[in-house]
Motif scaffolding. Sequence first.
Motif, short mmCIF file in Angstrom:
data_model
loop_
_atom_site.label_atom_id
_atom_site.label_comp_id
_atom_site.label_asym_id
_atom_site.label_seq_id
_atom_site.Cartn_x
_atom_site.Cartn_y
_atom_site.Cartn_z
N SER A 31 0.83 -1.21 0.00
CA SER A 31 0.00 0.00 0.00
C SER A 31 0.87 1.26 0.00
O SER A 31 0.48 2.28 -0.58
N ALA A 32 2.04 1.19 0.63
CA ALA A 32 2.96 2.33 0.59
C ALA A 32 3.49 2.53 -0.83
O ALA A 32 3.62 3.66 -1.31
N SER A 33 3.74 1.42 -1.51
CA SER A 33 4.18 1.49 -2.90
C SER A 33 3.10 2.11 -3.78
O SER A 33 3.40 2.91 -4.67
N ASP A 34 1.85 1.75 -3.52
CA ASP A 34 0.75 2.33 -4.28
C ASP A 34 0.64 3.83 -4.02
O ASP A 34 0.32 4.61 -4.94
N GLU A 35 0.89 4.23 -2.79
CA GLU A 35 0.84 5.66 -2.42
C GLU A 35 1.89 6.44 -3.22
O GLU A 35 1.60 7.51 -3.75
N GLY A 41 3.26 5.48 -6.05
CA GLY A 41 2.87 5.41 -7.46
C GLY A 41 1.82 6.45 -7.82
O GLY A 41 1.89 7.09 -8.87
N SER A 42 0.85 6.62 -6.93
CA SER A 42 -0.21 7.60 -7.22
C SER A 42 0.35 9.03 -7.19
O SER A 42 -0.07 9.89 -7.96
N VAL A 51 5.44 20.35 -7.88
CA VAL A 51 6.49 19.33 -7.77
C VAL A 51 7.26 19.32 -9.09
O VAL A 51 6.68 19.18 -10.17
N ASN A 52 8.59 19.47 -9.00
CA ASN A 52 9.42 19.61 -10.20
C ASN A 52 10.15 18.33 -10.60
O ASN A 52 10.57 18.21 -11.74
N SER A 53 10.34 17.39 -9.68
CA SER A 53 11.14 16.22 -10.02
C SER A 53 10.49 14.95 -9.50
O SER A 53 9.64 14.98 -8.61
N ARG A 54 10.93 13.82 -10.06
CA ARG A 54 10.44 12.51 -9.61
C ARG A 54 10.82 12.27 -8.16
O ARG A 54 10.05 11.71 -7.40
N ASN A 55 12.04 12.70 -7.78
CA ASN A 55 12.49 12.48 -6.40
C ASN A 55 11.59 13.21 -5.41
O ASN A 55 11.30 12.69 -4.32
N LYS A 73 3.40 10.75 2.89
CA LYS A 73 1.97 10.51 3.06
C LYS A 73 1.72 9.10 3.59
O LYS A 73 0.85 8.90 4.44
N ALA A 74 2.51 8.13 3.11
CA ALA A 74 2.36 6.75 3.59
C ALA A 74 2.71 6.65 5.06
O ALA A 74 2.03 5.96 5.83
N ARG A 75 3.76 7.35 5.49
CA ARG A 75 4.15 7.34 6.91
C ARG A 75 3.03 7.93 7.77
O ARG A 75 2.72 7.42 8.84
#
Length: 88
Positions: free
Chosen positions: A37-41, A43-44, A62-66, A75-77
Amino acid sequence: MAKRAASTKRSKGGRPKPSAAKSTTQGKASKRRYSRSASDEVGSELHRAKRGTARTKSGAKVNSRNQAVAIGLSKARKKGKKVPAREH
């Protein structure tokens, strides 16, 4: 029309369901560092960044993938999902 090969059924999350014939716990069991679910977070959040709708806490784009990955993990935390602590 040519017949298509039998495809694996996909669950709601888009991952193939594990078949009963395969055993996923062979040998030493590996622990996941991040929950699915953290991975999904993450990804979204990456998807939102690609569309251009992702924003930081201060409201900046947000300017970068990082940046998107860091926001997704944060958000997952906050939701209490299994994510390693931040490295300082």
